[in-house]
Design an enzyme around this catalytic site. Sequence first.
Site, PDB file in Angstrom:
ATOM      1  N   GLU A 439      31.987  40.672  71.687  1.00 30.90           N
ATOM      2  CA  GLU A 439      33.333  40.964  72.193  1.00 30.90           C
ATOM      3  C   GLU A 439      34.361  40.006  71.580  1.00 30.90           C
ATOM      4  O   GLU A 439      35.307  39.571  72.226  1.00 30.90           O
ATOM      5  CB  GLU A 439      33.327  40.893  73.729  1.00 30.90           C
ATOM      6  CG  GLU A 439      34.425  41.663  74.423  1.00 30.90           C
ATOM      7  CD  GLU A 439      34.761  42.976  73.760  1.00 30.90           C
ATOM      8  OE1 GLU A 439      33.866  43.833  73.672  1.00 30.90           O
ATOM      9  OE2 GLU A 439      35.904  43.127  73.316  1.00 30.90           O
TER      10      GLU A 439
HETATM   11  C1  LIG Z   1      23.995  41.462  71.395  1.00 36.54           C
HETATM   12  C2  LIG Z   1      25.273  41.970  70.804  1.00 36.54           C
HETATM   13  C3  LIG Z   1      25.931  43.024  71.398  1.00 36.54           C
HETATM   14  C4  LIG Z   1      27.064  43.570  70.797  1.00 36.54           C
HETATM   15  N1  LIG Z   1      27.633  44.684  71.326  1.00 36.54           N
HETATM   16  C5  LIG Z   1      28.611  45.329  70.626  1.00 36.54           C
HETATM   17  C6  LIG Z   1      29.101  46.603  71.032  1.00 36.54           C
HETATM   18  O1  LIG Z   1      28.682  47.146  72.064  1.00 36.54           O
HETATM   19  N2  LIG Z   1      30.037  47.213  70.265  1.00 36.54           N
HETATM   20  C7  LIG Z   1      30.520  46.655  69.130  1.00 36.54           C
HETATM   21  O2  LIG Z   1      31.365  47.262  68.481  1.00 36.54           O
HETATM   22  N3  LIG Z   1      30.084  45.438  68.719  1.00 36.54           N
HETATM   23  C8  LIG Z   1      29.150  44.782  69.439  1.00 36.54           C
HETATM   24  N4  LIG Z   1      28.676  43.545  69.018  1.00 36.54           N
HETATM   25  C9  LIG Z   1      29.206  42.987  67.778  1.00 36.54           C
HETATM   26  C10 LIG Z   1      30.010  41.711  68.003  1.00 36.54           C
HETATM   27  O3  LIG Z   1      31.255  42.007  68.548  1.00 36.54           O
HETATM   28  C11 LIG Z   1      30.044  40.990  66.652  1.00 36.54           C
HETATM   29  O4  LIG Z   1      28.771  40.437  66.428  1.00 36.54           O
HETATM   30  C12 LIG Z   1      31.096  39.931  66.611  1.00 36.54           C
HETATM   31  O5  LIG Z   1      32.377  40.496  66.660  1.00 36.54           O
HETATM   32  C13 LIG Z   1      30.980  39.072  65.343  1.00 36.54           C
HETATM   33  O6  LIG Z   1      30.835  39.858  64.198  1.00 36.54           O
HETATM   34  P1  LIG Z   1      29.677  39.512  63.141  1.00 36.54           P
HETATM   35  O7  LIG Z   1      28.412  39.454  63.930  1.00 36.54           O
HETATM   36  O8  LIG Z   1      29.762  40.462  62.049  1.00 36.54           O
HETATM   37  O9  LIG Z   1      29.983  38.051  62.674  1.00 36.54           O
HETATM   38  P2  LIG Z   1      31.022  37.643  61.522  1.00 36.54           P
HETATM   39  O10 LIG Z   1      32.293  38.392  61.700  1.00 36.54           O
HETATM   40  O11 LIG Z   1      30.353  37.712  60.223  1.00 36.54           O
HETATM   41  O12 LIG Z   1      31.299  36.136  61.926  1.00 36.54           O
HETATM   42  C14 LIG Z   1      30.386  35.084  61.597  1.00 36.54           C
HETATM   43  C15 LIG Z   1      31.047  33.752  61.939  1.00 36.54           C
HETATM   44  O13 LIG Z   1      32.251  33.594  61.179  1.00 36.54           O
HETATM   45  C16 LIG Z   1      33.363  33.389  62.022  1.00 36.54           C
HETATM   46  N5  LIG Z   1      34.538  34.082  61.490  1.00 36.54           N
HETATM   47  C17 LIG Z   1      34.599  35.348  61.010  1.00 36.54           C
HETATM   48  N6  LIG Z   1      35.835  35.638  60.616  1.00 36.54           N
HETATM   49  C18 LIG Z   1      36.592  34.544  60.832  1.00 36.54           C
HETATM   50  C19 LIG Z   1      37.958  34.227  60.626  1.00 36.54           C
HETATM   51  N7  LIG Z   1      38.824  35.127  60.132  1.00 36.54           N
HETATM   52  N8  LIG Z   1      38.369  32.993  60.969  1.00 36.54           N
HETATM   53  C20 LIG Z   1      37.526  32.104  61.507  1.00 36.54           C
HETATM   54  N9  LIG Z   1      36.224  32.329  61.706  1.00 36.54           N
HETATM   55  C21 LIG Z   1      35.772  33.545  61.388  1.00 36.54           C
HETATM   56  C22 LIG Z   1      32.975  33.964  63.369  1.00 36.54           C
HETATM   57  O14 LIG Z   1      33.683  33.346  64.439  1.00 36.54           O
HETATM   58  C23 LIG Z   1      31.472  33.650  63.400  1.00 36.54           C
HETATM   59  O15 LIG Z   1      31.275  32.358  63.874  1.00 36.54           O
HETATM   60  C24 LIG Z   1      27.586  42.976  69.635  1.00 36.54           C
HETATM   61  C25 LIG Z   1      26.938  41.875  69.075  1.00 36.54           C
HETATM   62  C26 LIG Z   1      25.792  41.379  69.639  1.00 36.54           C
HETATM   63  C27 LIG Z   1      25.111  40.209  68.974  1.00 36.54           C
END
Ligand SMILES: Cc1cc2nc3c(=O)[nH]c(=O)nc-3n(C[C@H](O)[C@H](O)[C@H](O)COP(=O)(O)OP(=O)(O)OC[C@H]3O[C@@H](n4cnc5c(N)ncnc54)[C@H](O)[C@@H]3O)c2cc1C
Length: 458
Positions: A439
């Site tokens: 989220e």
């Molecule tokens: C168990 C689980 C349930 C989920 N449920 C849903 C769901 O129901 N629906 C849905 O749509 N998504 C869902 N998600 C997805 C979740 O919202 C994403 O995992 C989250 O938004 C982070 O995206 P990412 O995993 O691709 O990480 P990334 O975006 O790759 O981020 C990796 C790291 O880099 C940092 N980062 C990335 N961009 C920036 C920036 N511009 N500035 C500073 N730091 C940055 C992040 O803070 C993080 O620490 C779920 C995830 C999990 C693990």
Amino acid sequence: MDFLLHEWLGTGELLTRERYAEHDRETVDDVLDLSEALATRWFAPHNRAADLNEPRMVDGRVEMIPEVGEALRAFGESDLLAATMDAGVGGLQLPRVVATACFAWFQAANIGTSAYAMLTRGNANLLLAHGTPGQVDTWVRPMVAGRFLGTMCLSEPDAGSSLADITTRAEPRPDGTHRLFGTKMWISGGDHELSENIVHLVLARVPGGPPGVKGLSLFLVPKHLLRPDGGVGERNDVVLAGLNHKMGYRGTTNAVLNFGEGAHTPGGEPGAVGELVGPLHGGLSCMFHMMNEARIGVGSGAAALGYTAYLKSLEYARTRLQGRPFADRDPSAPPVPIIRHPDVRRMLLTQKSWVEGAMALVLYCARLVDERETAPDPEARREAATLLDILTPVAKSWPSQWCTEANALAIQVHGGYGYTRDYDVEQHYRDNRLNPIHEGTHGIQGLDLLGRRVRAGG
Ligand SMILES: Cc1cc2nc3c(=O)[nH]c(=O)nc-3n(C[C@H](O)[C@H](O)[C@H](O)COP(=O)(O)OP(=O)(O)OC[C@H]3O[C@@H](n4cnc5c(N)ncnc54)[C@H](O)[C@@H]3O)c2cc1C
């Protein structure tokens, strides 16, 4: 809870407003008691079993322990999903602050099973705010009745934090529907056999729109299409590609979903059938309706997990005998409960302050939602809306960070036993560790707070 609701947040004053005229202190107390009873009877007993037996994909379908479905059926029958909704759609018209307190019981009892309900409620509330009357009748009513469950589909394998990079595409069709093609990642509740149907809310891009988030539109894509009589019909082309294996929250399925890959061709045509929700290219602001609600919901889940582990470590500290008081080391004296040791008290009081503070913050935000919707004075509504907007990323993040730390202290209070699966606290910690990630990660909430919300409206 009583103190927060009645002494601090003035729920009594709220109940004098027209929207809540059906309720009084007694009905509020009754619905809190009902929530406690249902959470204790149906949700808590399988919390560990759902963790130990995570959902599996077998022949393209999801298998999981039956208790999850039984609990959700009991929840559906209670009408609590529609606690805050209008009576016109079967809602109870309770204040959000009361509904949030009620739901905390379920989150504390079993965060994995309660997540299906939280997502469905947020999905239905989005449709009530941005859907057409037809969409409300067709999709919200079965969700309220517990027949359909809902999801939110934003993330993709290469677009998590950066929603601007979403690539799922939606092609318009002459009959006004769209056909969707793409892959969504991490979808909580994305597939299962717990309900007759699953209502996905999907962010996608209609060709020809502007780049970035301004080109995103929102679509309702059901797992099964409906027959003209409203019954559940043929499969839509939304296919479970796999399940993710998580550290915690294991009772909630987490799916990779393929849209329009060709496993099914509804009406003989490729693509998953979707209905536009809200304006074309205006999808993200509609989705924010659900995201803002989910952010407070994540904060409340984090607070609830912190709270329950705190109570368990308090109980443990009162009964675990170990050592003697520092000033009285007579080895022939009986050992004392560890709560007598100042360092253990430090760990208990630290947890207590974090979890009570987090619960208060979350309920305060829920109270602001009520104020924004029902304050008699328009200026008070505006003020509540502004404050809520600024506090939402804080209500999501602060409990996620500090109630996970509280869970670490709950393990510490249990000593070596806390590190085993014989006690619940290690699971609460693993469950809570998700909350700073999903989220919108912790860092993204920070960017949202300072980059957008603080500056919004000058
Ligand atoms: C168990 C689980 C349930 C989920 N449920 C849903 C769901 O129901 N629906 C849905 O749509 N998504 C869902 N998600 C997805 C979740 O919202 C994403 O995992 C989250 O938004 C982070 O995206 P990412 O995993 O691709 O990480 P990334 O975006 O790759 O981020 C990796 C790291 O880099 C940092 N980062 C990335 N961009 C920036 C920036 N511009 N500035 C500073 N730091 C940055 C992040 O803070 C993080 O620490 C779920 C995830 C999990 C693990």
